[in-house]
Motif scaffolding. Structure first.
Motif, PDB file in Angstrom:
ATOM      1  N   CYS A  61       1.224  -1.212   0.264  1.00  0.00           N
ATOM      2  CA  CYS A  61       0.083   0.134   0.009  1.00  0.00           C
ATOM      3  C   CYS A  61       0.704   1.252  -0.262  1.00  0.00           C
ATOM      4  O   CYS A  61       1.824   1.262   0.438  1.00  0.00           O
ATOM      5  CB  CYS A  61      -0.539  -0.145   1.557  1.00  0.00           C
ATOM      6  SG  CYS A  61      -2.171   1.292   0.963  1.00  0.00           S
TER       7      CYS A  61
ATOM      8  N   GLN B  66      -0.533   4.088   1.386  1.00  0.00           N
ATOM      9  CA  GLN B  66      -0.612   4.826   1.790  1.00  0.00           C
ATOM     10  C   GLN B  66       0.371   6.231   2.735  1.00  0.00           C
ATOM     11  O   GLN B  66       1.026   5.322   3.409  1.00  0.00           O
ATOM     12  CB  GLN B  66      -1.850   4.663   2.541  1.00  0.00           C
ATOM     13  CG  GLN B  66      -2.834   5.785   3.912  1.00  0.00           C
ATOM     14  CD  GLN B  66      -3.222   6.956   2.837  1.00  0.00           C
ATOM     15  OE1 GLN B  66      -4.044   6.437   2.208  1.00  0.00           O
ATOM     16  NE2 GLN B  66      -3.525   7.845   3.280  1.00  0.00           N
TER      17      GLN B  66
ATOM     18  N   HIS C  47     -10.594   3.171   3.700  1.00  0.00           N
ATOM     19  CA  HIS C  47      -9.193   3.241   3.268  1.00  0.00           C
ATOM     20  C   HIS C  47      -9.391   1.450   4.037  1.00  0.00           C
ATOM     21  O   HIS C  47      -8.947   0.463   3.986  1.00  0.00           O
ATOM     22  CB  HIS C  47      -8.584   3.724   2.599  1.00  0.00           C
ATOM     23  CG  HIS C  47      -6.785   3.016   2.342  1.00  0.00           C
ATOM     24  ND1 HIS C  47      -6.571   2.572   1.211  1.00  0.00           N
ATOM     25  CD2 HIS C  47      -5.812   2.298   2.993  1.00  0.00           C
ATOM     26  CE1 HIS C  47      -5.592   1.894   0.923  1.00  0.00           C
ATOM     27  NE2 HIS C  47      -4.929   2.025   2.324  1.00  0.00           N
TER      28      HIS C  47
ATOM     29  N   CYS D 185      -8.324  -2.412   3.358  1.00  0.00           N
ATOM     30  CA  CYS D 185      -6.621  -2.064   4.020  1.00  0.00           C
ATOM     31  C   CYS D 185      -5.566  -2.697   4.486  1.00  0.00           C
ATOM     32  O   CYS D 185      -6.161  -2.428   6.111  1.00  0.00           O
ATOM     33  CB  CYS D 185      -5.748  -1.205   3.261  1.00  0.00           C
ATOM     34  SG  CYS D 185      -3.978  -1.072   3.071  1.00  0.00           S
TER      35      CYS D 185
ATOM     36  N   CYS E  91      -2.174  -0.899   5.929  1.00  0.00           N
ATOM     37  CA  CYS E  91      -2.368   0.103   6.979  1.00  0.00           C
ATOM     38  C   CYS E  91      -3.754   0.265   8.561  1.00  0.00           C
ATOM     39  O   CYS E  91      -2.992   0.427   9.284  1.00  0.00           O
ATOM     40  CB  CYS E  91      -4.084   1.453   6.201  1.00  0.00           C
ATOM     41  SG  CYS E  91      -2.590   1.988   4.626  1.00  0.00           S
TER      42      CYS E  91
HETATM   43 ZN   LIG Z   1      -3.749   1.092   2.915  1.00  0.00          ZN
END
Ligand SMILES: [Zn+2]
Length: 250
Positions: free
Chosen positions: A4, A6, A30, A34, A37
């Protein structure tokens, strides 16, 4: 876990409640999908919880806080002023030292000039001596009553030196003795005065050879008397005469 991209700082800001509502909603959406995260946020929350717990458990004592504050707080104005003051004192001490050094240098230059002038004056004079004699038993008594001190004249027989004569001179406004000694074609002046602590203190305590204006000079202090030996003879000759005089006046 899925990779990811992010921004982690955005996650931290989210936990701190420092993101806009729209950004927060987007992040929550998100996070629900995910795992990377979600794990990251869980880790952050865990760290924060630990720190928060530690903070409540550990209450630093007043002394400890004061100590830390004194070490991390900016220096107080008083402390700064003291630093500036000691700097000023150091600068002043340096200035005094430099002025003293320059003054000593000036006195020494004056002393050398005066001694050299007397020597040159003797060389230039048609009648250079008040007492003309190669006999020390004549020259030495002649000074008695004319100068406020006595000194010894060595025996020059058997040396490279010849006693030529003597005269009364004023050195640093003091009645002093000048004895002139020949060495080959050279004349060497021996000047003897009472060390007044000003004229003499300009010179190093220990005997010292120096060369000024083509003259070699030896000077030393012995028994309250200041001796100068000056002439255009080679340095070793001036030095040897100084040694003979030192031996005679110890
Ligand atoms: Zn993420």
């Amino acid at each position: 876990m899925m990779p990811c991209d992010q921004d982690r700082e955005m996650l931290a800001a989210y936990l701190d409640g420092e993101v806009q509502a729209e950004e927060g909603n987007a992040l929550e959406r998100h996070l629900s999908t995910c795992s990377t995260c979600t794990a990251e946020v869980a880790s952050m929350l865990s760290v924060r919880r630990t720190m928060r717990t530690a903070r409540t458990r550990f209450t630093p004592s007043v002394e400890f806080r004061r100590k830390i504050q004194s070490q991390t707080a900016p220096r107080k104005p008083g402390f700064k002023a003291f630093g500036g003051l000691s700097l000023a004192i150091a600068a002043l001490a340096m200035l005094v030292f430099v002025m003293f050094w320059m003054r000593q240098g000036a006195v020494r230059a004056d002393a050398y000039r005066e001694v050299a002038d007397l020597h040159v004056g003797d060389l230039a004079s048609a009648n250079p001596y008040d007492v003309v004699s190669s006999d020390r038993h004549t020259v030495k008594p002649w000074f008695q009553g004319r100068i406020p001190f006595s000194f010894n004249l060595p025996e020059f027989a058997g040396t490279e030196f010849t006693l030529l004569g003597g005269r009364l001179v004023y050195l640093h406004q003091q009645p002093s003795a000048q004895v002139v000694v020949g060495m080959g074609q050279h004349k060497i002046s021996v000047l003897i005065m009472q060390d007044d602590g000003v004229f003499g203190s300009a010179f190093p305590v220990s005997e010292r050879a120096d060369a000024r204006n083509a003259f070699n000079i030896e000077t030393w202090n012995s028994q309250g008397l200041r001796f100068f030996v000056i002439g255009d003879a080679e340095k070793t000759g001036v030095r040897h005469l100084a040694q003979i005089l030192q031996n005679a006046n110890q």
